[in-house]
Design a protein around this motif. Structure first.
Motif, mmCIF file in Angstrom:
data_model
loop_
_atom_site.group_PDB
_atom_site.id
_atom_site.type_symbol
_atom_site.label_atom_id
_atom_site.label_comp_id
_atom_site.label_asym_id
_atom_site.label_seq_id
_atom_site.Cartn_x
_atom_site.Cartn_y
_atom_site.Cartn_z
ATOM 1 N N THR A 4 0.857 -1.181 0.000
ATOM 2 C CA THR A 4 0.000 0.000 0.000
ATOM 3 C C THR A 4 0.892 1.229 0.000
ATOM 4 N N VAL A 5 0.596 2.161 -0.889
ATOM 5 C CA VAL A 5 1.433 3.352 -1.079
ATOM 6 C C VAL A 5 0.566 4.602 -1.012
ATOM 7 N N GLN A 6 1.133 5.644 -0.450
ATOM 8 C CA GLN A 6 0.485 6.961 -0.465
ATOM 9 C C GLN A 6 1.289 7.892 -1.354
ATOM 10 N N ALA A 7 0.582 8.630 -2.192
ATOM 11 C CA ALA A 7 1.214 9.636 -3.044
ATOM 12 C C ALA A 7 0.357 10.881 -3.041
ATOM 13 N N LEU A 39 -3.373 16.696 0.060
ATOM 14 C CA LEU A 39 -4.253 15.863 -0.753
ATOM 15 C C LEU A 39 -3.556 14.524 -0.961
ATOM 16 N N HIS A 40 -4.317 13.429 -0.879
ATOM 17 C CA HIS A 40 -3.668 12.117 -0.871
ATOM 18 C C HIS A 40 -4.390 11.102 -1.737
ATOM 19 N N THR A 41 -3.603 10.263 -2.383
ATOM 20 C CA THR A 41 -4.093 9.035 -3.008
ATOM 21 C C THR A 41 -3.479 7.870 -2.239
ATOM 22 N N ARG A 42 -4.305 6.910 -1.897
ATOM 23 C CA ARG A 42 -3.811 5.696 -1.229
ATOM 24 C C ARG A 42 -4.181 4.507 -2.116
ATOM 25 N N SER A 106 -1.022 11.606 -8.836
ATOM 26 C CA SER A 106 -0.822 10.876 -7.582
ATOM 27 C C SER A 106 -1.237 9.426 -7.737
ATOM 28 N N GLY A 107 -2.279 9.160 -8.553
ATOM 29 C CA GLY A 107 -2.765 7.796 -8.732
ATOM 30 C C GLY A 107 -1.744 6.887 -9.382
ATOM 31 N N PHE A 108 -1.157 7.313 -10.495
ATOM 32 C CA PHE A 108 -0.194 6.454 -11.183
ATOM 33 C C PHE A 108 1.149 6.416 -10.459
ATOM 34 N N ALA A 109 1.509 7.485 -9.755
ATOM 35 C CA ALA A 109 2.734 7.425 -8.950
ATOM 36 C C ALA A 109 2.590 6.393 -7.837
ATOM 37 N N ALA A 110 1.429 6.410 -7.165
ATOM 38 C CA ALA A 110 1.183 5.435 -6.099
ATOM 39 C C ALA A 110 1.147 4.019 -6.650
ATOM 40 N N LEU A 111 0.502 3.841 -7.795
ATOM 41 C CA LEU A 111 0.400 2.512 -8.394
ATOM 42 C C LEU A 111 1.772 1.994 -8.819
ATOM 43 N N ALA A 112 2.602 2.866 -9.346
ATOM 44 C CA ALA A 112 3.944 2.451 -9.766
ATOM 45 C C ALA A 112 4.774 1.972 -8.588
ATOM 46 N N VAL A 113 4.781 2.738 -7.506
ATOM 47 C CA VAL A 113 5.601 2.372 -6.345
ATOM 48 C C VAL A 113 5.067 1.109 -5.681
ATOM 49 N N ALA A 114 3.733 1.004 -5.573
ATOM 50 C CA ALA A 114 3.150 -0.190 -4.946
ATOM 51 C C ALA A 114 3.421 -1.443 -5.773
ATOM 52 N N THR A 115 3.289 -1.347 -7.086
ATOM 53 C CA THR A 115 3.515 -2.508 -7.951
ATOM 54 C C THR A 115 4.977 -2.922 -7.935
ATOM 55 N N ALA A 318 5.980 15.197 0.498
ATOM 56 C CA ALA A 318 6.974 14.217 0.108
ATOM 57 C C ALA A 318 6.520 13.458 -1.132
ATOM 58 N N GLY A 319 7.417 12.636 -1.650
ATOM 59 C CA GLY A 319 7.100 11.826 -2.808
ATOM 60 C C GLY A 319 6.316 10.575 -2.423
ATOM 61 N N ALA A 320 6.015 9.760 -3.420
ATOM 62 C CA ALA A 320 5.255 8.516 -3.195
ATOM 63 C C ALA A 320 6.041 7.588 -2.281
ATOM 64 N N ARG A 321 5.340 6.951 -1.323
ATOM 65 C CA ARG A 321 6.053 6.140 -0.330
ATOM 66 C C ARG A 321 5.176 4.998 0.159
ATOM 67 N N ILE A 322 5.837 3.926 0.535
ATOM 68 C CA ILE A 322 5.160 2.734 1.054
ATOM 69 C C ILE A 322 4.700 2.996 2.480
ATOM 70 N N ILE A 323 3.440 2.670 2.752
ATOM 71 C CA ILE A 323 2.943 2.808 4.121
ATOM 72 C C ILE A 323 2.578 1.451 4.732
ATOM 73 N N GLU A 324 2.502 0.415 3.878
ATOM 74 C CA GLU A 324 2.219 -0.938 4.367
ATOM 75 C C GLU A 324 2.663 -1.928 3.296
#
Length: 327
Positions: A4-7, A39-42, A106-115, A318-324
């Motif tokens: 799970t990533v937040q961006a 503002l956040h995308t998770r 934020s959506g594709f940044a979060a998806l990239a880091v999570a994947t 901050a940039g996209a980061r793993i939260i779980e």
């Protein structure tokens, strides 16, 4: 095989509008942005051998077109990892989606880091930025926090079209007041609007030609913490981009009456001594960038503008980061 990533979305100060290669999502010119923190995308990604197809839920809804688009994006990572496993993806925004607030960034940044984490592909931030760009041009910038510059690149394969951090969020802690004038999704997506402008606007080539000089000026302003210089360059970039939109056939009018009134209110505040300027992306929302000590006064003034539903105050994030993560 899950993470799970937040961006956070980013707001371009030197604008990006137009592609040199639509298939690879390569920008026709560079850009410079700031990443927000309010503002956040998770996004959660879980790969599961039991799935026959990708299962993608965005803001609680399944949509066939979005599933195809995100599935193709996941394929970029599956190819690198040499796997065929399908994934369950769940992504939510705590701000309006598709309404000019950079939710795709934020959506594709979060998806990239999570994947990347779920498949253990161990990509560098630069590589993540390149792949995030394939989903959304502005997503390349949301991989990083603070002030970020996106290079258009010159290579046909797009391997030099990526973002680079300029300053961390705490090195020049500006504030951003986001005036939300509607929560409705815009009628023409940025992706479609850019292509329409490239094909039909008589100003498009001249617009592209101005961006390099604007980037030089804005980059210098950021490194020197020169707010007055950033005001001039950023507002000019914003208005020039919207001139291209307006000259597109048919014209792209993303603003509403409250958008225009916010512009006038911000300029009036600056004339009376408030350090603030506006920028507006492909949508009706106004972002007022200011010194932190002026944020509450700017927010109060914009809340009084007829048609403004809400004014959110944000710092730089901050940039996209793993939260779980697991596996």
């Amino acid at each position: 095989m899950q993470a799970t990533v937040q961006a956070q979305p980013n707001i371009a100060l030197i604008k990006y509008w137009g592609k040199r290669d639509a298939a690879l999502n390569l920008p026709a010119a560079g850009s410079l942005s700031i990443t927000l923190d309010a503002l956040h995308t998770r996004t959660s990604v879980r790969f599961d051998d039991a799935l026959a197809d990708d299962d993608i839920v965005l803001n609680g809804k399944r949509d066939e077109a979005q599933t195809r688009r995100l599935g193709a994006f996941l394929d970029l990572f599956r190819t690198r990892a040499q796997v065929d496993t399908r994934a369950h993806v769940e992504s939510t925004n705590d701000f309006p989606t598709g309404a000019g607030l950079a939710s795709s960034a934020s959506g594709f940044a979060a998806l990239a880091v999570a994947t990347d984490h779920a498949l253990n592909t161990n990509l560098t931030p630069r590589e993540l930025s390149i792949l995030a760009r394939r989903g959304s041009g502005s997503a390349a910038r949301s991989i990083f926090g603070g002030f970020v510059e996106m290079a258009a690149g010159t290579r046909a394969d797009g391997e030099d079209a990526c973002a680079t951090p300029l300053l961390d969020a705490d090195e020049w802690p500006l504030a951003v007041v986001v005036a939300i004038t509607t929560r409705a999704a815009k009628a023409t997506s940025s992706r479609d609007g850019m292509e329409d402008s490239r094909r039909t606007s008589p100003f498009y080539r001249d617009w592209i030609a101005t961006v390099h000089a604007d980037l030089v000026d804005a980059r210098a302003a950021v490194h020197a913490r020169d707010f007055a210089k950033l005001v001039d360059t950023s507002e000019a970039s914003c208005l020039t981009m919207h001139a291209v939109m307006l000259s597109t056939r048919p014209g792209l009018v993303y603003w509403n009456a409250a958008t225009v009134d916010c512009i006038h209110r911000i300029r009036e505040m600056r004339r009376t001594g408030t350090a603030v300027f506006f920028t507006i992306d492909a949508g009706p929302q106004v972002k007022a960038v200011c010194l932190p000590e002026h944020a509450e006064a700017v927010a109060s003034a914009l809340r009084d503008v007829h048609g403004v539903e809400e004014a959110l105050v944000s710092g730089l994030g901050a940039g996209a980061r793993i939260i779980e993560a697991d596996g």
